[in-house]
Design a protein around this motif. Structure first.
Motif, PDB file in Angstrom:
ATOM      1  N   ALA A   3      43.611  37.565   0.246  1.00 14.96           N
ATOM      2  CA  ALA A   3      44.956  37.633   0.808  1.00 14.96           C
ATOM      3  C   ALA A   3      45.661  38.918   0.418  1.00 14.96           C
ATOM      4  O   ALA A   3      46.470  39.440   1.163  1.00 14.96           O
ATOM      5  N   SER A   6      45.262  41.696   2.962  1.00 15.74           N
ATOM      6  CA  SER A   6      45.790  41.473   4.297  1.00 15.74           C
ATOM      7  C   SER A   6      46.876  42.502   4.606  1.00 15.74           C
ATOM      8  O   SER A   6      47.702  42.806   3.751  1.00 15.74           O
ATOM      9  N   ARG A   8      49.574  42.288   6.168  1.00 12.70           N
ATOM     10  CA  ARG A   8      50.911  41.733   5.991  1.00 12.70           C
ATOM     11  C   ARG A   8      51.319  41.721   4.523  1.00 12.70           C
ATOM     12  O   ARG A   8      52.491  41.728   4.201  1.00 12.70           O
ATOM     13  N   LEU A   9      50.330  41.727   3.622  1.00 12.92           N
ATOM     14  CA  LEU A   9      50.619  41.605   2.203  1.00 12.92           C
ATOM     15  C   LEU A   9      50.348  42.891   1.423  1.00 12.92           C
ATOM     16  O   LEU A   9      50.328  42.877   0.206  1.00 12.92           O
ATOM     17  N   CYS A  14      49.293  41.667  -6.504  1.00 15.87           N
ATOM     18  CA  CYS A  14      48.394  40.561  -6.829  1.00 15.87           C
ATOM     19  C   CYS A  14      47.212  41.058  -7.656  1.00 15.87           C
ATOM     20  O   CYS A  14      46.101  41.154  -7.165  1.00 15.87           O
ATOM     21  N   HIS A 101      42.883  31.455  -1.942  1.00 16.91           N
ATOM     22  CA  HIS A 101      43.328  32.254  -0.792  1.00 16.91           C
ATOM     23  C   HIS A 101      44.500  31.581  -0.094  1.00 16.91           C
ATOM     24  O   HIS A 101      45.510  32.228   0.205  1.00 16.91           O
ATOM     25  N   ASP A 102      44.384  30.289   0.177  1.00 13.36           N
ATOM     26  CA  ASP A 102      45.445  29.562   0.873  1.00 13.36           C
ATOM     27  C   ASP A 102      46.743  29.557   0.071  1.00 13.36           C
ATOM     28  O   ASP A 102      47.829  29.752   0.624  1.00 13.36           O
ATOM     29  N   CYS A 105      48.282  33.097   0.180  1.00 14.45           N
ATOM     30  CA  CYS A 105      48.869  33.361   1.494  1.00 14.45           C
ATOM     31  C   CYS A 105      50.206  32.644   1.650  1.00 14.45           C
ATOM     32  O   CYS A 105      51.186  33.226   2.115  1.00 14.45           O
ATOM     33  N   ALA A 109      53.734  34.533   1.991  1.00 13.57           N
ATOM     34  CA  ALA A 109      54.400  34.297   3.278  1.00 13.57           C
ATOM     35  C   ALA A 109      55.801  33.747   3.052  1.00 13.57           C
ATOM     36  O   ALA A 109      56.747  34.146   3.739  1.00 13.57           O
TER      37      ALA A 109
END
Length: 127
Positions: A3, A6, A8-9, A14, A101-102, A105, A109
């Motif tokens: 993630a 990504s 978007r991130l 992280c 990962h979930d 994210c 988000a």
């Protein structure tokens, strides 16, 4: 962990910590410090390692609008007594890379959505 890559991130923080970051045991300065401390040397050795973990978590938060996640990839780091309390209280265990990962994210988000505002916090996932 994927993630963090990504698009978007990209601006999110992280870092990952694999293993307990003990000082190099056979380094001259480490050996001298441990010889000087004598029986207290093992406590110092462990404290140095967890000071590094606490410092890594603290670097994620620089001001009130900051946020980030530190992924600890070693169960030996899970709620250890030498962790800072604010940090240890935020640990969340993930059962595998998919769940990790979930969770990452969802965390990022929620903090990027203008409707939700910026929330300060450091979720820590032990994989």
């Amino acid at each position: 962990v994927a993630a963090a890559a990504s698009p978007r991130l990209v601006s999110s923080k992280c870092p990952r910590q694999v293993g307990v970051p003990y000082p190099p045991r056979f380094d001259a300065s480490t050996r001298l410090k441990m010889a000087h401390l004598g029986r207290d040397s093992e406590a110092w050795y462990k404290a140095e390692a967890f000071r590094n973990v606490n410092q890594a978590a603290g670097r994620l938060i620089r001001h009130s609008g900051d946020f980030g996640a530190l992924v600890l990839m070693d169960r030996n780091l899970h709620r250890h007594s030498m962790m800072s309390e604010w940090f240890a209280n935020r640990l969340v265990a993930a059962s595998g890379s998919g769940e990790c990962h979930d969770r990452l994210c969802a965390f990022f988000a929620a903090r990027r959505d203008p409707g939700l505002g910026t929330k300060r916090g450091v979720p820590v996932v032990v994989e």
